[in-house]
Design an enzyme around this catalytic site. Structure first.
Site, PDB file in Angstrom:
ATOM      1  N   LEU A   1       0.963  -1.075   0.075  1.00 60.79           N
ATOM      2  CA  LEU A   1      -0.083  -0.126   0.013  1.00 60.79           C
ATOM      3  C   LEU A   1       0.878   1.471  -0.043  1.00 60.79           C
ATOM      4  O   LEU A   1       0.396   2.240  -0.634  1.00 60.79           O
ATOM      5  CB  LEU A   1      -1.117   0.072   1.241  1.00 60.79           C
ATOM      6  CG  LEU A   1      -2.071  -0.969   1.017  1.00 60.79           C
ATOM      7  CD1 LEU A   1      -2.880  -1.084   2.406  1.00 60.79           C
ATOM      8  CD2 LEU A   1      -2.913  -0.744  -0.056  1.00 60.79           C
TER       9      LEU A   1
ATOM     10  N   ARG B   1       0.552   4.155  -2.686  1.00 61.45           N
ATOM     11  CA  ARG B   1      -0.014   5.490  -2.557  1.00 61.45           C
ATOM     12  C   ARG B   1       0.541   6.611  -3.043  1.00 61.45           C
ATOM     13  O   ARG B   1       0.113   7.318  -3.732  1.00 61.45           O
ATOM     14  CB  ARG B   1       0.186   5.822  -0.909  1.00 61.45           C
ATOM     15  CG  ARG B   1      -0.916   4.999   0.012  1.00 61.45           C
ATOM     16  CD  ARG B   1      -0.514   4.866   1.317  1.00 61.45           C
ATOM     17  NE  ARG B   1      -1.800   4.266   1.765  1.00 61.45           N
ATOM     18  CZ  ARG B   1      -1.356   3.483   3.275  1.00 61.45           C
ATOM     19  NH1 ARG B   1      -0.410   3.425   3.607  1.00 61.45           N
ATOM     20  NH2 ARG B   1      -2.792   2.625   3.625  1.00 61.45           N
TER      21      ARG B   1
ATOM     22  N   TYR C   1      -9.570   3.932  -2.369  1.00 65.16           N
ATOM     23  CA  TYR C   1      -8.459   2.733  -2.160  1.00 65.16           C
ATOM     24  C   TYR C   1      -7.021   3.203  -1.976  1.00 65.16           C
ATOM     25  O   TYR C   1      -6.930   4.431  -1.667  1.00 65.16           O
ATOM     26  CB  TYR C   1      -8.754   2.218  -3.475  1.00 65.16           C
ATOM     27  CG  TYR C   1      -8.617   2.568  -4.851  1.00 65.16           C
ATOM     28  CD1 TYR C   1      -9.242   1.882  -5.982  1.00 65.16           C
ATOM     29  CD2 TYR C   1      -7.939   3.721  -5.257  1.00 65.16           C
ATOM     30  CE1 TYR C   1      -8.911   2.173  -7.392  1.00 65.16           C
ATOM     31  CE2 TYR C   1      -7.503   4.175  -6.543  1.00 65.16           C
ATOM     32  CZ  TYR C   1      -8.130   3.461  -7.416  1.00 65.16           C
ATOM     33  OH  TYR C   1      -8.148   3.784  -8.739  1.00 65.16           O
ATOM     34  N   GLU C   2      -6.366   2.250  -1.563  1.00 68.90           N
ATOM     35  CA  GLU C   2      -4.985   2.325  -1.137  1.00 68.90           C
ATOM     36  C   GLU C   2      -4.876   3.184   0.421  1.00 68.90           C
ATOM     37  O   GLU C   2      -4.093   3.626   0.753  1.00 68.90           O
ATOM     38  CB  GLU C   2      -4.098   3.224  -1.933  1.00 68.90           C
ATOM     39  CG  GLU C   2      -3.974   2.866  -3.280  1.00 68.90           C
ATOM     40  CD  GLU C   2      -3.128   1.667  -3.646  1.00 68.90           C
ATOM     41  OE1 GLU C   2      -2.875   0.965  -2.581  1.00 68.90           O
ATOM     42  OE2 GLU C   2      -3.104   0.938  -4.734  1.00 68.90           O
ATOM     43  N   GLY C   3      -6.083   2.553   1.119  1.00 73.72           N
ATOM     44  CA  GLY C   3      -6.281   3.170   2.228  1.00 73.72           C
ATOM     45  C   GLY C   3      -7.027   4.537   2.255  1.00 73.72           C
ATOM     46  O   GLY C   3      -6.764   5.363   1.578  1.00 73.72           O
TER      47      GLY C   3
END
Length: 599
Positions: A264, A268, A406-408
């Site tokens: 991740l 990011r 997404y990606e946290g």
């Protein structure tokens, strides 16, 4: 030779003055990088942009076809080491390709990002030699596609809480995986999954490489109907006693959460890059339309209300680009320094990216929110036409929306950026305590009323950045002192501190990039970029003021509160206020004359 001592550590930007010569900018691209950028743009303009309607009509087969073409051109293999069939290019190159390949439609950029990032990278970075030899060349060429199975109905932001089980067979030869995964990008056409499952009652999940064979207990739901990224294949995937050979475990038992988190981090910064070309294209399209659209016998590009929007759109794109390439090069330098010190490529890349996890989270939040604002203003400039599917603005707006999730999610990333900074301080990797104490002493002392000489370009702006850093250290330092390890429970304070941190990094990156350009080409040649750097900083000061005040009045009282509010005023005060309308006019005049994003 670059050594680790020479490379600024992640998060250190906050306590260390960075010189413009020490940051990397898009103006530093080599001839090879410019050729790579141009070939990616040519591919997008030829294969993807003219077929936007096919993506909007959920033509999943066409997304797959475009991915195969990207594979044929080598774009899927940029980050893969040469001994596994890749180009083995540097980290900046991988970010560059991700940037320019992602601007036309979110459907393709999601497929590309999911495959080259979380679909391939966990194997290149954590796989054994046998696993890499077996899978990576096929993934690099586009013969096979990858997908990543982490999220479950009950495990989203809390990724380690997944219920998918992996049970070792009696003969110890394979694991039997059972569970449900959802929101799996590329599921509809992938050949191999990276699957996270829990063995027995392990605290942490474990990663596995699972080949997509329906005869082996793998089934899927139909394609999800989504707001945006409509031709990106997204399905639920079910594993029912799917047999996976023990040699397909990725890394070691219980290491899955670490793999997921590191994947991740890389994702990011690449997501930030993937939002840049969309902003360039939207800004160009909006400028184009504003020049052609006549109202009251005048092109709307001559109206101040429209010029305001165009200037802000261009500025946020330029700022996001400045910060993204600065961080990408810092990561690349760190990787090279570790390799020079004898680390393997795997270890060097993992540690290099992990070092800048704070910057990766900052970029993810900032640029994903900027692309949403940019597309929103794009619709507004088009007016009623912007709301129609006949123009590209509404699909750009819909596609942009996922990037904040997404990606946290951006909320998780905000809290992570500050949390990781505090952890680094506790470990002694970044000295926050010393500078924070100095700020406290400064607050008790008598302020210096001398007005410095600001005749040199950006001298006042750079002093403002230094003061904004003090404002952050004052607020965050006092919050850490008050709450200690319980600060995690005060999410609203963490979010406000994160907003201050984000603005400082992006504003500083923009100013340093522009200063570097001005030193090379002269101030007159970059007057629009100077205007963008000054405009961005002015807005950053506003945000730091607002978020700092919100924090101080929420956790401090009495004399402490008064003292900190006074400090905040001191640290956010300009000597010479910029002419904001004038700055926007400078930027828009150039945009409108060039009829496109031209910075």
């Amino acid at each position: 030779m670059v050594t680790e001592k020479d490379v600024t550590r992640g998060g250190q930007f906050l306590v260390k003055e960075t010189q413009c010569e020490d940051i990397y900018t898009p103006e530093d691209f080599t001839e090879e990088q410019i050729m790579m950028r141009d070939s990616v743009k040519e591919f997008v303009d030829k294969e993807i942009w003219p077929n936007k309607d096919r993506f909007e009509k959920k033509d999943y087969a066409f997304t797959e076809e475009c991915m195969r073409k990207a594979g044929d051109l080598g774009f899927l293999s940029v980050a893969v080491p040469e001994n596994y069939g890749g180009m083995g290019m540097g980290f900046v190159d991988t970010v560059l390709v991700c940037d320019y390949i992602s601007g036309a439609t979110g459907s393709f950029s999601t497929a590309f990002g999911a495959h080259t990032g979380i679909g391939t990278m966990p194997i290149t970075l954590y796989g054994t030699e046998e696993q890499k030899q077996k899978y990576v060349p096929k993934l690099a060429s586009g013969e096979w596609f990858g997908a990543y199975c982490l999220t479950e109905p009950g495990a989203g932001s809390d990724a380690n809480s997944g219920k998918t089980k992996a049970v070792l067979s009696d003969d110890g030869k394979y694991y039997s995986i059972t569970g449900q995964k959802m929101w799996i990008s590329n599921a509809g056409f992938c050949s191999v999954f990276i699957v996270f499952a829990r063995i027995e009652d392990d605290k942490n999940i474990t990663g596995f490489i699972v080949e997509n064979d329906p005869a082996n207990g793998i089934s899927m739901n139909e394609e999800e109907h989504k707001l945006g990224i409509r031709a990106s294949s997204t399905r639920q995937v079910f594993f029912n006693e799917t047999k996976v050979p023990v040699e397909n475990m990725l890394s070691e038992r219980g290491n899955g959460f670490k793999i997921a988190m590191n994947a991740l981090n890389v994702g990011r910064i690449k997501l930030a890059a993937a939002c840049l070309d969309a902003q360039r294209r939207v800004t160009s399209g909006a400028t184009n339309y504003a020049n052609e659209r006549i109202q009251f016998n005048t092109p709307i590009s001559s109206f101040g209300a429209i010029r305001y929007k165009l200037a802000e759109m261009a500025t946020s794109c330029y700022a996001g680009e400045s910060a993204t390439y600065r961080a990408a090069k810092d990561i690349e330098n760190r990787i090279k320094a570790r390799e020079a010190a004898g680390a393997s490529h795997q270890e060097a890349e993992l540690k290099g990216v992990e070092e800048y996890a704070i910057e990766c989270s900052i970029l993810k939040v900032a640029v994903s929110e900027d692309v949403q604002n940019c597309t929103d203003e794009g619709i507004q400039i088009y007016g009623g036409m912007g709301f129609s599917e006949d123009t590209p603005m509404e699909s750009a707006w819909r596609d942009a929306r996922i990037s904040r999730i997404y990606e946290g999610t951006n909320e998780i990333n905000r809290m992570l950026s500050v949390g990781m900074l505090i952890k680094k301080a506790m470990k002694g990797h970044v000295d926050l305590l010393g500078p924070a104490m100095k700020v406290q002493e400064e607050l008790m002392g008598i302020p210096d009323f001398n007005i410095p000489d600001y005749s040199v370009l950006f001298s006042e702006e750079k002093e403002m950045i230094a003061k904004l850093k003090k404002a952050f250290l004052m607020v965050a330092g006092a919050a850490v002192q008050k709450y200690g390890p319980d600060l995690d429970a005060h999410q609203q304070l963490l979010m406000a501190a994160a907003d201050m941190l984000i603005e400082i990094y992006i504003a500083e990156s923009t100013i340093l990039r522009t200063e570097k350009m001005a030193k090379k080409s002269g101030e007159a040649a970059v007057k629009e970029q100077i205007a963008m750097a000054q405009l961005y900083l002015y807005k950053a000061v506003d945000i730091v003021t607002q978020k700092g005040k919100e924090s101080i009045i929420s956790f401090a009282e009495g004399d402490e509160q008064r003292m900190m509010l006074m400090g905040l005023r001191r640290f956010t005060k300009y000597t010479n206020m910029p002419n904001i309308v004038g700055l926007r006019e400078t930027i828009t005049t150039k945009l409108v004359a060039e009829n496109q994003y031209c910075f």
